[in-house]
Design an enzyme around this catalytic site. Structure first.
Site, PDB file in Angstrom:
ATOM      1  N   TYR A 166      53.269 -10.659 -89.313  1.00 29.07           N
ATOM      2  CA  TYR A 166      52.997 -10.365 -87.899  1.00 29.07           C
ATOM      3  C   TYR A 166      53.264 -11.587 -87.008  1.00 29.07           C
ATOM      4  O   TYR A 166      54.100 -11.500 -86.092  1.00 29.07           O
ATOM      5  CB  TYR A 166      51.573  -9.809 -87.714  1.00 29.07           C
ATOM      6  CG  TYR A 166      51.217  -9.611 -86.252  1.00 29.07           C
ATOM      7  CD1 TYR A 166      51.754  -8.549 -85.526  1.00 29.07           C
ATOM      8  CD2 TYR A 166      50.392 -10.509 -85.583  1.00 29.07           C
ATOM      9  CE1 TYR A 166      51.462  -8.386 -84.178  1.00 29.07           C
ATOM     10  CE2 TYR A 166      50.090 -10.359 -84.242  1.00 29.07           C
ATOM     11  CZ  TYR A 166      50.625  -9.293 -83.543  1.00 29.07           C
ATOM     12  OH  TYR A 166      50.339  -9.147 -82.199  1.00 29.07           O
ATOM     13  N   LYS A 218      56.251 -12.034 -84.157  1.00 34.03           N
ATOM     14  CA  LYS A 218      55.971 -12.269 -82.739  1.00 34.03           C
ATOM     15  C   LYS A 218      56.638 -13.571 -82.287  1.00 34.03           C
ATOM     16  O   LYS A 218      57.166 -13.644 -81.171  1.00 34.03           O
ATOM     17  CB  LYS A 218      54.456 -12.327 -82.476  1.00 34.03           C
ATOM     18  CG  LYS A 218      53.708 -11.033 -82.693  1.00 34.03           C
ATOM     19  CD  LYS A 218      54.156  -9.891 -81.814  1.00 34.03           C
ATOM     20  CE  LYS A 218      53.715  -9.946 -80.381  1.00 34.03           C
ATOM     21  NZ  LYS A 218      54.080  -8.715 -79.624  1.00 34.03           N
TER      22      LYS A 218
END
Ligand SMILES: NC(=O)C1=CN([C@@H]2O[C@H](COP(=O)(O)OP(=O)(O)OC[C@H]3O[C@@H](n4cnc5c(N)ncnc54)[C@H](O)[C@@H]3O)[C@@H](O)[C@H]2O)C=CC1
Ligand SMILES: C[C@@H](CO)CCC[C@@H](C)[C@H]1CC[C@H]2[C@@H]3[C@H](O)CC4=CC(=O)CC[C@]4(C)[C@H]3CC[C@]12C
EC number: 1.1.1.-
Length: 369
Positions: free
Chosen positions: A159, A163
């Site tokens: 994650y 990002k």
């Protein structure tokens, strides 16, 4: 709020507009952007609440689509003046594969950028995350830091990796020539842990507390501070920066901004108790009962179980080595960059944010009250 006599001639697109943050951005735009003529809400799953928004002066266009599909994104972006790209796969629990997270968060963002370039859309706001900075896997504290605070950002989890990559793409795209010859203006907003009406993890903790007879057990020392920001203020920051991108392109273009407000600095659990406490839950101190090594062991066990059970079922509890490390490492921001660059002031006070969130928890089915 600007004069309501302003001409309505702007088309906005919000990707992920039916998510937790996205819904607040959509509602905020309708309330606070008087120049809006059409609002396109693009999401993999459209919410039924969109229907009630279709009766106002702004044309609300619901678009069921997938950011990983370049043609769907290009069709949605064509003719929009501003894109707020909030769609993302928020998964730190191992529900989705690393490939899927990358596809949605990185390839999806590439598709949005390319769509802007191809169709001539000039203004792009990206919802990034504090996670692009940290906490890092070494557990280094980030204490009241700002956008210029040096910090060793080391990403291993899919994650934050995704990002960080997506944010870099958005910032690098600033200044690219779009169709028609004008430059693209981009910026990235980095919320810390968002809370407020619709927050799924708060819902999970509340229901967990109810199942445990109105109790939650402290796992993280109260001294570990975790940055939190109210969803309404994050939405307001998006609306404001989107509005200012054209006027202040030279200053705001290519910049990153942490999302902040007046929410107090507390540990993740103590902060949640600000809302769950008034709804009848209490936090039980268990430091002697559950020392940190035991939590690490439990987190590792959860990860092992997830791996073993994967062929049969999806086991994705809140506690895993990554979430434990994030919750157990101080990460708080203290900055006024958004105020200096585009005049941001939180729209909701801490008292207001707290009251709204408590009311929302209380309204949930099965309230402990
Ligand atoms: N929740 C938090 O504490 C934080 C969230 N963020 C970022 O804010 C953004 C919004 O997050 P939340 O509202 O919390 O998550 P959410 O999961 O509630 O919303 C994300 C939305 O994106 C949509 N979506 C997912 N995959 C899609 C795809 N392939 N195509 C189109 N739409 C898709 C989902 O259907 C959902 O409506 C994300 O980019 C996330 O990374 C950043 C910092 C903190
Ligand atoms: C150890 C547990 C015992 O109660 C508590 C576990 C809490 C975790 C589930 C959360 C603690 C910190 C959260 C993350 C943080 O707020 C930063 C985030 C930013 C994002 O962009 C997405 C969400 C998240 C990763 C958020 C997810 C939940 C926590 C790990």
């Amino acid at each position: 709020m600007a004069e309501s006599t302003e001409v309505r001639n702007l088309v906005y697109l919000v990707t992920g507009g039916c998510g937790f943050l996205g819904e607040h951005v959509v509602r905020m735009l309708l309330q606070r952007e008087p120049r809006l003529s059409e609002l396109r809400v693009f999401d993999l799953h459209l919410g039924p609440w969109l229907e009630e928004l279709k009766t106002g002066p702004v044309q609300v266009t619901a678009i069921q689509g997938d950011v990983t599909q370049a043609h769907e994104v290009a069709a949605a972006v064509a003719g929009a003046h501003v894109v707020i790209h909030a769609a993302g796969l928020v998964d730190v629990f191992g529900r989705a594969s690393p490939e899927t997270i990358h596809k949605v968060n990185v390839q999806g963002t590439k598709n949005v950028i390319e769509a802007c370039v191809q169709t001539g859309t000039r203004f792009l706001v990206y919802t990034s995350s504090m996670e692009v900075v940290g906490p890092n896997i070494k557990g280094h504290p980030f204490y009241r830091g700002n956008e210029d605070t040096p910090y060793e950002a080391v990403h291993k989890h899919p994650y934050p990796c995704s990002k960080a990559q997506a944010e870099r793409l958005v910032l690098e795209a600033n200044g690219r020539e779009v169709r028609g010859g004008l430059p693209l203006v981009t910026c990235a907003l980095r919320p810390t842990g968002i809370y407020g009406e619709g927050h799924q993890i708060m819902r999970d903790f509340y229901h967990q507390g109810l199942r445990l007879g109105g109790r939650l057990f402290r796992a993280i020392p109260a001294s570990v501070e975790h940055g939190r920001v109210y969803v309404g203020n994050v939405a307001w920051m998006h609306v404001l920066v989107a509005r200012e991108l054209e006027q202040r392109a030279a200053l705001v273009g290519g910049q990153v901004y942490f999302c902040y407000d007046k929410s107090p600095y507390k540990s993740y659990e103590d902060f949640n108790m600000e809302f769950l406490g008034p709804c009848g839950l209490r936090l039980v101190e268990t430091r002697l009962l559950a020392p940190y090594w035991l939590l690490m062991l439990l987190a590792a066990l959860n990860a092992l179980l997830q791996w073993l059970l994967r062929p049969l079922l999806l086991y994705a509890p809140l506690l895993n080595p990554y979430t434990l490390a994030v919750a157990n490492t101080t990460f708080t921001v203290s900055t006024d960059k958004a105020q200096r660059h585009f005049g941001y002031e939180p729209l909701f006070s801490w008292e207001d944010s707290r009251t709204r969130t408590i009311r929302w928890v209380q309204a949930m089915e099965g309230s402990a009250q």
